[in-house]
Design a protein around this motif. Structure first.
Motif, short mmCIF file in Angstrom:
data_model
loop_
_atom_site.label_atom_id
_atom_site.label_comp_id
_atom_site.label_asym_id
_atom_site.label_seq_id
_atom_site.Cartn_x
_atom_site.Cartn_y
_atom_site.Cartn_z
N LYS A 1 -8.32 -1.78 -1.41
CA LYS A 1 -7.45 -2.30 -2.47
C LYS A 1 -8.25 -2.57 -3.75
N TRP B 1 -0.85 1.88 -8.08
CA TRP B 1 -1.26 1.73 -6.69
C TRP B 1 -2.78 1.77 -6.56
N GLU C 1 -5.32 4.82 -7.53
CA GLU C 1 -4.77 6.05 -6.97
C GLU C 1 -3.73 6.66 -7.91
N VAL D 1 -2.81 6.10 2.63
CA VAL D 1 -4.24 6.12 2.94
C VAL D 1 -4.64 7.55 3.27
N SER E 1 7.77 2.99 -1.55
CA SER E 1 7.29 2.42 -2.82
C SER E 1 8.34 1.57 -3.52
N SER F 1 -5.08 11.06 -0.25
CA SER F 1 -3.92 10.16 -0.35
C SER F 1 -3.24 10.23 -1.71
N ASP G 1 -6.11 1.82 -3.62
CA ASP G 1 -6.33 2.45 -2.31
C ASP G 1 -5.93 1.50 -1.19
N GLY G 2 -5.53 2.08 -0.06
CA GLY G 2 -5.01 1.29 1.03
C GLY G 2 -6.05 0.62 1.90
N LYS G 3 -7.33 0.95 1.71
CA LYS G 3 -8.38 0.38 2.55
C LYS G 3 -9.05 -0.82 1.90
N VAL H 1 0.86 -1.19 0.00
CA VAL H 1 0.00 0.00 0.00
C VAL H 1 0.89 1.24 0.00
N ARG H 2 0.56 2.22 -0.84
CA ARG H 2 1.33 3.45 -0.90
C ARG H 2 0.92 4.43 0.19
#
Length: 356
Positions: free
Chosen positions: A228, A222, A232, A189, A205, A255, A224-226, A186-187
């Motif tokens: 996925k 990438w 982004e 959030v 990264s 983000s 999203d970090g939540k 994850v890059r």
């Protein structure tokens, strides 16, 4: 613009300027640099242009241990009529202050920073390459310098600008890149530092980029970090898709870095009356558009390449080959128009360029 007094000390030992047809990005630096100090209780003080030189820092400097640093990137261009153009430098300094906010670094005076940048480039203007596609890369950055091993904002900083002549990004014409969609790492959030231009974002990264490179892919897309699921950025670039005649780019969500090239392209597309929207878009939507034959083009945007066409995505063991792996018409049109404005070969109806 206000007048600023910046002390100038010229180098007495000029370097040999390398052949402009053999430049490697970020390896060669000009004769001078700009330095500006910050001391708590005194503020920003002693702005100066000095010979390019190493900097001396205490081993306990905050930047080494807690990563309190921000940076920017822009370019200066040599025109055919022997003029020098900058592209939206005010936007870079404005974004630098947004990054400063997030990293608890005191705001800089944006006008003084732009003035210093202009003076520095004028002093080292012989370093600006003249060959087609070449430019002078400009790197403003701020580091925390207080010697203190405590997790707290530094009380001392240095703001510096260094310059590096760079060759043409595309030496043999625009070549589409292959992108691997990242599903493990994850890059950033929302609420993190993804919308700030700070070193830790890029260090974090590297592993994903290294893995992608081993599999023949030049960069990482990438999610999203939540969840996925939602798209982004691509590596160090923002991303655009052309789907069924409409251009779509992920919306700014806390983000994603607010790219200046991204902003300029959105304004350019609207000027051309080409439909462009900023919204959430998932990798599943992209995959479905590909299967439906509606995914016409995709491209990354950033200072280095301006436009980086994407010829292939790799997602869930499937290769999504876009436009037969060739550069799309819209990508080429945007690239030609934006670089034309930057180099002064096309009209600038937006007032984006600044002439030195």
């Amino acid at each position: 613009m206000r007048e600023f007094e910046i002390k100038i000390t010229l180098s007495t030992a000029k370097k040999t300027i390398p052949p402009f047809d053999r430049l490697e990005f970020g390896r060669t630096f000009t004769d001078h640099m700009f330095i500006w100090d910050y001391t708590e209780g005194k503020g920003w003080h002693d702005p100066r242009i000095v010979p390019y030189q190493p900097i001396t820092l205490d081993p306990a400097a905050t930047v080494f241990h807690y990563g309190q640093t921000v940076f920017e990137g822009l370019k200066a261009y040599h025109t055919k009529d022997e003029q020098i153009l900058l592209f939206r430098p005010d936007q870079n300094m404005s974004r630098l202050n947004k990054s400063n906010d997030r990293l608890c670094i005191p705001h800089i005076d944006e006008e003084l920073a732009v003035s210093a940048l202009k003076q520095l480039i004028n002093i080292d203007r012989d370093w600006i390459p003249t060959a087609e596609g070449t430019s002078l890369y400009v790197r403003p950055f701020i580091i925390a310098t207080e010697p203190y091993l405590g997790v707290a904002p530094s009380r001392n900083y240095q703001f510096m600008i260094i310059l590096s002549p760079v060759g043409a990004y595309y030496k043999e014409g625009i070549n589409p890149v292959k992108i691997a969609v990242e599903s493990d790492f994850v890059r950033a959030v929302a609420g993190g530092t993804g919308n700030a231009k700070t070193g830790g974002n890029y260090a974090g990264s590297l592993k994903a980029s290294e893995n992608a490179s081993k599999n023949g892919y030049s960069q990482v897309l990438w999610l999203d970090g939540k969840e996925k699921q939602y798209i982004e950025e691509v590596g160090s670039m923002n991303i655009f898709f052309k789907i069924n005649g409409e251009v779509i780019t992920p919306e700014i969500n806390g983000s994603i870095l607010e790219g200046i090239t991204r902003k300029s392209i959105i304004e350019l597309l609207r000027y051309w009356n080409i439909p462009v929207v900023e919204r959430r878009i998932s990798i599943d939507e992209i995959q479905q558009a590909y299967h439906d034959g509606l995914l016409e083009e995709a491209f990354g945007t950033g200072t280095a390449a301006v436009i980086s066409p994407i010829g292939e995505f790799f997602w869930q063991n499937e290769k999504l080959v876009i436009n037969n792996g060739e550069t799309g018409k819209l990508s080429k049109k945007i690239y030609d128009s934006l670089t034309g404005i930057q180099y002064g070969t096309e009209p600038d109806p937006f007032g984006w360029t600044v002439r030195l």
